[in-house]
Scaffold this motif. Structure first.
Motif, mmCIF file in Angstrom:
data_model
loop_
_atom_site.group_PDB
_atom_site.id
_atom_site.type_symbol
_atom_site.label_atom_id
_atom_site.label_comp_id
_atom_site.label_asym_id
_atom_site.label_seq_id
_atom_site.Cartn_x
_atom_site.Cartn_y
_atom_site.Cartn_z
ATOM 1 N N LYS A 42 0.836 -1.316 -0.072
ATOM 2 C CA LYS A 42 0.034 0.134 0.012
ATOM 3 C C LYS A 42 0.794 1.294 -0.064
ATOM 4 O O LYS A 42 0.409 2.356 0.079
ATOM 5 N N SER A 43 2.159 1.124 0.090
ATOM 6 C CA SER A 43 3.300 2.404 0.048
ATOM 7 C C SER A 43 3.530 2.822 -1.174
ATOM 8 O O SER A 43 3.381 1.934 -2.435
ATOM 9 N N TRP A 44 3.837 4.017 -1.622
ATOM 10 C CA TRP A 44 4.227 4.387 -2.756
ATOM 11 C C TRP A 44 5.571 3.965 -3.415
ATOM 12 O O TRP A 44 5.825 3.813 -4.407
ATOM 13 N N ASN A 45 6.350 3.438 -2.323
ATOM 14 C CA ASN A 45 7.841 2.976 -2.842
ATOM 15 C C ASN A 45 7.899 1.481 -2.618
ATOM 16 O O ASN A 45 9.044 0.813 -2.916
ATOM 17 N N GLY A 46 6.731 0.728 -2.241
ATOM 18 C CA GLY A 46 7.222 -0.652 -2.118
ATOM 19 C C GLY A 46 8.027 -1.143 -0.518
ATOM 20 O O GLY A 46 8.368 -2.026 -0.404
ATOM 21 N N GLN A 47 8.031 0.089 0.106
ATOM 22 C CA GLN A 47 8.738 -0.434 1.270
ATOM 23 C C GLN A 47 7.838 -0.012 2.343
ATOM 24 O O GLN A 47 6.634 0.857 2.461
ATOM 25 N N GLU A 48 7.799 -0.666 3.837
ATOM 26 C CA GLU A 48 7.168 -0.345 5.122
ATOM 27 C C GLU A 48 8.093 -0.217 6.269
ATOM 28 O O GLU A 48 9.230 -0.629 6.315
ATOM 29 N N TRP A 49 7.563 0.183 7.157
ATOM 30 C CA TRP A 49 8.110 0.268 8.800
ATOM 31 C C TRP A 49 8.296 -1.138 9.395
ATOM 32 O O TRP A 49 9.168 -1.313 10.238
ATOM 33 N N GLY A 50 7.329 -1.861 8.954
ATOM 34 C CA GLY A 50 7.177 -3.168 9.466
ATOM 35 C C GLY A 50 6.792 -2.936 10.978
ATOM 36 O O GLY A 50 7.467 -3.784 11.769
ATOM 37 N N VAL A 51 5.905 -2.185 11.284
ATOM 38 C CA VAL A 51 5.655 -1.776 12.742
ATOM 39 C C VAL A 51 4.993 -3.098 13.602
ATOM 40 O O VAL A 51 5.486 -3.282 14.592
ATOM 41 N N ASP A 52 4.223 -3.751 12.973
ATOM 42 C CA ASP A 52 3.707 -5.058 13.503
ATOM 43 C C ASP A 52 4.747 -5.948 14.093
ATOM 44 O O ASP A 52 4.859 -6.501 15.097
ATOM 45 N N GLU A 53 5.619 -6.020 13.088
ATOM 46 C CA GLU A 53 6.546 -7.161 13.351
ATOM 47 C C GLU A 53 7.924 -6.372 14.575
ATOM 48 O O GLU A 53 8.013 -7.245 15.279
ATOM 49 N N VAL A 54 8.078 -5.369 14.319
ATOM 50 C CA VAL A 54 8.849 -4.792 15.468
ATOM 51 C C VAL A 54 8.241 -4.974 16.687
ATOM 52 O O VAL A 54 8.960 -5.178 17.939
#
Length: 301
Positions: free
Chosen positions: A70-82
Motif C-alpha cells: 500500500k506504500s508508494w515505494n514498496g517499503q514499510e516500517w514493519g511496525v507490527d513485526e517490530v
C-alpha cells in the motif's frame, strides 16, 4: 456503524486488514472538521485484552507502516513485526499503534510546523508556498501551511475517538507520537504545542531544512528558535532524535547538533533525551525499520 464523536457523520464499520502479528483495524475516510478526511489504521497487540488499558503511539504517514503493497515505494516500517518482537521478549509493554495516513499532496502543508513558518518573513513564506517544487511536475506545498489544524485533528477529534473505542491509558505519560522526515518535524511540534497530551516524541531523520537545500535557508534557524522557546519541561517528557549520513539525511547532522545543545540547556539528560547518528543509513523506510526498536524502547521504558 460508528459515529465519530463531535461530527454527527456516520461511517461504515472498520475493515480488518491482514498483518503478520496482532490485529489491524482500518477506518476509511475518517472525517474531520479541521483537515481533509483520511484513512486511519489502528494496530492492536497480540492478545489484546478488552479489560486492560494500553499506552498509545500515534504515527504519521500511516500508509507506510504496515503493508509495503500500500506504500508508494514498496517499503514499510514493519511496525507490527517490530512491536510484536519487542512485546514477546518483554522489552516493552503491549501498546496500541495508531497510523494516521498523510494528506497526499497536502503532506508538506500538514507537517511543516506552522508557528516557525509564520515567524519567517512574509516574502520567504510566499516563496516557499508558491515557488518551491518537489520536482518538475509537483509543488512542494499544495496549499498554505495548516499544521496547527492537523494537530487539532489529532488532539480534538482522533484521540477522543481512539480513547472511547479502545481501552487506552489516556494520560500524557502513556501517549506518544512518532514519525520520520517531515513526520519527525510534526512530532516535535506536536509535543511542544500539546505537552499536556503527549509525553514522548520519536523524530527519525528529522527534516530540519524543511526544503531540499541548506544554502541560504532560514528555516532551520526558525525551527531552532521555536524549540528554544517551547520545549516542554524535562521532568515529564521524552524526546528521541536520530539521523543517517546518506541521501537527504546527510543534511541533518549540523542542525541536529544545535538542537541537542538546546535540549541539554533546558535540562534534558540521557534519561529523557536521546540523539543518535547512524553512519551509512539513508532516508528510507528500510532504514527506519532497521532502528525503529530503539526509539520505541526508549519512549516506553
Amino acid at each position: 456503524m460508528y459515529i465519530t464523536p463531535g461530527f454527527g457523520q456516520t461511517r461504515s464499520e472498520t475493515s480488518f486488514f491482514e498483518v503478520s502479528y496482532g490485529t489491524l483495524h482500518h477506518y476509511k475516510d475518517f472525517p474531520s472538521q479541521h483537515v481533509p478526511e483520511r484513512n486511519i489504521d489502528v494496530w492492536l497487540p497480540p492478545d489484546y485484552d478488552q479489560n486492560k488499558a494500553y499506552p498509545v503511539l500515534y504515527m504519521h504517514d500511516g500508509q507506510m507502516l504496515f503493508d509495503a503493497k500500500k506504500s508508494w515505494n514498496g517499503q514499510e516500517w514493519g511496525v507490527d513485526e517490530v512491536m510484536a518482537q519487542l512485546i514477546s521478549k518483554n522489552e516493552i509493554a503491549p501498546l496500541i499503534v495508531v497510523g494516521v495516513w498523510n494528506g497526499g499532496i497536502y503532506r508538506h502543508s500538514e507537517y511543516f510546523p506552522q508557528k516557525p513558518f509564520e515567524s519567517l518573513p512574509p516574502h520567504v513564506q510566499d516563496s516557499l508556498v508558491n515557488r518551491v517544487r518537489r520536482n518538475a511536475e509537483t509543488d512542494l506545498f499544495s496549499r498554505q501551511v495548516y499544521s496547527d489544524n492537523y494537530l487539532k485533528f489529532l488532539v480534538e477529534e482522533l484521540k477522543p475517538f481512539i480513547d472511547t473505542t479502545y481501552n487506552t491509558l489516556k494520560d500524557a505519560p502513556s501517549t506518544y507520537i512518532a514519525g520520520s522526515s517531515m513526520g519527525g518535524l510534526i512530532s516535535m511540534y506536536a509535543i511542544c504545542e500539546y505537552p499536556e497530551v503527549f509525553g514522548g516524541a520519536a523524530c527519525l531523520s528529522t527534516h530540519w531544512p524543511g526544503v531540499f537545500t541548506l544554502e541560504n535557508n532560514p528555516i532551520p534557524d526558525a525551527f531552532l528558535q521555536y524549540l528554544s522557546e517551547n520545549i516542554p519541561p524535562a521532568l515529564d517528557h521524552r524526546f528521541y532524535f536520530d539521523h543517517g549520513t546518506q541521501t537527504l539525511d546527510s543534511l541533518y547532522g549540523g542542525i541536529q547538533t544545535k538542537a541537542d545543545t538546546i535540549f541539554i540547556a533546558k535540562g534534558y539528560t540521557s534519561r529523557n533525551y536521546k540523539s543518535l547518528k547512524f553512519e551509512g543509513a539513508n532516508h528510507s523506510e528500510a532504514a527506519w525499520n532497521a532502528r525503529f526498536q530503539i526509539p520505541v524502547k526508549f519512549l516506553l521504558e
